[in-house]
Write an enzyme that holds these catalytic residues in place. Structure first.
Site, mmCIF file in Angstrom:
data_model
loop_
_atom_site.group_PDB
_atom_site.id
_atom_site.type_symbol
_atom_site.label_atom_id
_atom_site.label_comp_id
_atom_site.label_asym_id
_atom_site.label_seq_id
_atom_site.Cartn_x
_atom_site.Cartn_y
_atom_site.Cartn_z
ATOM 1 N N LYS A 48 -2.334 -1.397 -3.742
ATOM 2 C CA LYS A 48 -3.191 -0.218 -3.640
ATOM 3 C C LYS A 48 -2.345 1.044 -3.699
ATOM 4 O O LYS A 48 -1.336 1.090 -3.011
ATOM 5 C CB LYS A 48 -3.922 -0.293 -2.309
ATOM 6 C CG LYS A 48 -4.858 0.831 -2.018
ATOM 7 C CD LYS A 48 -5.438 0.614 -0.651
ATOM 8 C CE LYS A 48 -6.314 1.792 -0.284
ATOM 9 N NZ LYS A 48 -6.789 1.694 1.080
ATOM 10 N N LYS B 197 0.863 -1.187 0.000
ATOM 11 C CA LYS B 197 0.000 0.000 0.000
ATOM 12 C C LYS B 197 0.897 1.232 0.000
ATOM 13 O O LYS B 197 1.755 1.394 0.866
ATOM 14 C CB LYS B 197 -0.888 -0.008 1.235
ATOM 15 C CG LYS B 197 -1.722 1.250 1.353
ATOM 16 C CD LYS B 197 -2.794 1.119 2.406
ATOM 17 C CE LYS B 197 -3.539 2.427 2.562
ATOM 18 N NZ LYS B 197 -4.595 2.333 3.567
HETATM 19 C C1 PBG Z 1 -6.821 3.566 5.606
HETATM 20 C C2 PBG Z 1 -7.514 3.351 4.312
HETATM 21 C C3 PBG Z 1 -7.439 4.234 3.236
HETATM 22 C C4 PBG Z 1 -8.219 3.698 2.227
HETATM 23 C C5 PBG Z 1 -8.769 2.499 2.685
HETATM 24 N N1 PBG Z 1 -8.308 2.283 3.990
HETATM 25 C C6 PBG Z 1 -6.804 5.561 3.095
HETATM 26 C C7 PBG Z 1 -5.551 5.928 3.713
HETATM 27 O O1 PBG Z 1 -4.626 5.127 3.852
HETATM 28 O O2 PBG Z 1 -5.457 7.095 4.075
HETATM 29 C C8 PBG Z 1 -8.378 4.352 0.903
HETATM 30 C C9 PBG Z 1 -9.494 3.916 0.049
HETATM 31 C C10 PBG Z 1 -9.766 4.801 -1.108
HETATM 32 O O3 PBG Z 1 -9.068 5.794 -1.376
HETATM 33 O O4 PBG Z 1 -10.727 4.485 -1.827
HETATM 34 N N2 PBG Z 1 -6.852 2.637 6.547
#
Ligand code: PBG
Length: 332
Positions: free
Chosen positions: A256, A202
């Site tokens: 991601k 991620k």
């Molecule tokens: C954080 C989390 C995020 C998303 C899902 N879980 C954002 C982040 O890390 O700030 C992003 C999902 C999206 O942008 O659609 N636990």
């Protein structure tokens, strides 16, 4: 690919493209509702459905509305939904206590969905950001995100979700060692069939912006997440992260964001024998929506083309806010 193709005119690649049936016959990649997970933003507010301004077409759902969405998901042939909470500011604190409340929003939603649609998979995000007043995924002390102390909280959060009936635990926090710790916690409490789909690679990305508005963590967030989420410059590091998570007991892994990281998806899918998922995140959704709203892109075609790209890169499945629209387009 051992022999070079015969030269023209013996080879005419257009022969395989000359009509719809031929193109269907030789298509190398398929896309079906079974490949999609629908993210649902749920909230503890009064409205059954509340629009998310940064994500046109996406709404924050009440517990009851999320159960309705679950029934729709089944009717469309979707295998699973993923839950993300928007809780009111008074629930947020420095420890993210709301994340481990057994009678909190997410456990309520899991139970409502299981009542409404028992055969639908329910995936839950494990991370503290939606519940902390500083907007970080972990515990914060003097500007530092504490790893091991956070992992202990994440294990509690995962157990609360599993006990409420969650099928897929999806840690999205990027702390080190959390997959192994969560797996031990699940095993020791008898949750043997609960899957772990880890957000293994991620990245610290700008494409989460609209989501942070959707769950209400944007205004809260102090600083950035670069000490735990990955540097977009790195690719080998993603393979190390994935190897670690599989070694710790992850059943499947996630990359991601999605479209800007197709190279990572492809490397991971080629290297490892576990299902690889991608998250077509909020910023990717918002970009396509904005272009379509301006008449610059054909939204329907963009949806299918981008989802197909994830499948071509090697994804077993895709988490996408376009899931219901894609199902309609696929004729399901
Ligand atoms: C954080 C989390 C995020 C998303 C899902 N879980 C954002 C982040 O890390 O700030 C992003 C999902 C999206 O942008 O659609 N636990």
């Amino acid at each position: 690919m051992s022999l070079p193709p015969a030269p023209y005119p013996y080879s005419r690649p257009r022969r395989l493209r000359a009509s719809p049936w031929r193109r269907r016959l030789v298509a190398e990649t398929t896309l079906s509702p079974a490949d999609l997970i629908w993210p649902l933003i749920v909230h503890d507010g009064d409205e059954a459905r509340e629009p998310v301004p940064s994500m046109p077409g996406v709404e924050r759902l009440s517990v009851r509305a999320c159960a309705e969405a679950a029934r729709e998901a089944v009717a469309m042939g979707l295998p699973a939904v993923a839950l993300f909470p928007h809780v009111s500011p008074r629930v947020k604190d420095a420890q993210g206590s709301g994340a481990t409340d057994p009678s909190g929003l997410i456990p309520d939603c899991i139970k409502a969905i299981k009542d409404a649609a028992p055969d639908l998979g329910v995936m839950c995000d494990v991370a503290l950001d939606c519940y902390t007043d500083h907007g970080h995924d972990g515990l914060l002390r003097e500007g530092v995100i504490l790893n091991d102390e956070t992992v202990a909280r994440l294990c509690e959060q995962a157990l609360v979700q599993a006990e409420a009936g969650a099928d897929i635990i999806a840690p999205s926090d990027m702390m080190d060692g959390r997959v192994g710790a969560i797996r031990d916690a699940l095993e020791s409490e008898g949750h043997r069939d609960v899957m772990i789909l880890s957000y293994a690679a991620k990245y610290a990305s700008c494409f989460y912006g609209p989501y942070r508005d959707a769950v209400g963590s944007a205004r809260a967030l102090s600083g950035d997440k670069k000490t735990y989420q990955m540097d977009p410059a790195n690719s080998d590091e993603a393979l190390r992260e994935v190897a670690l998570d599989i070694g710790e007991g992850a059943d499947a892994v996630m990359v991601k964001p999605g479209l800007a990281y197709l190279d990572i998806i492809q490397r991971v899918a080629e290297r490892f024998e576990v299902p690889v998922f991608a998250y077509q995140v909020s910023g990717e959704y918002a970009m396509l929506k904005a272009a379509a709203a301006n008449g610059w892109l054909d939204e329907d075609r963009a949806v299918i083309e981008t989802l197909m790209a994830f499948r071509r890169a090697g994804c077993a499945g895709i988490v996408s806010y376009f899931a219901p629209r894609a199902c309609r387009l696929l004729g399901a």
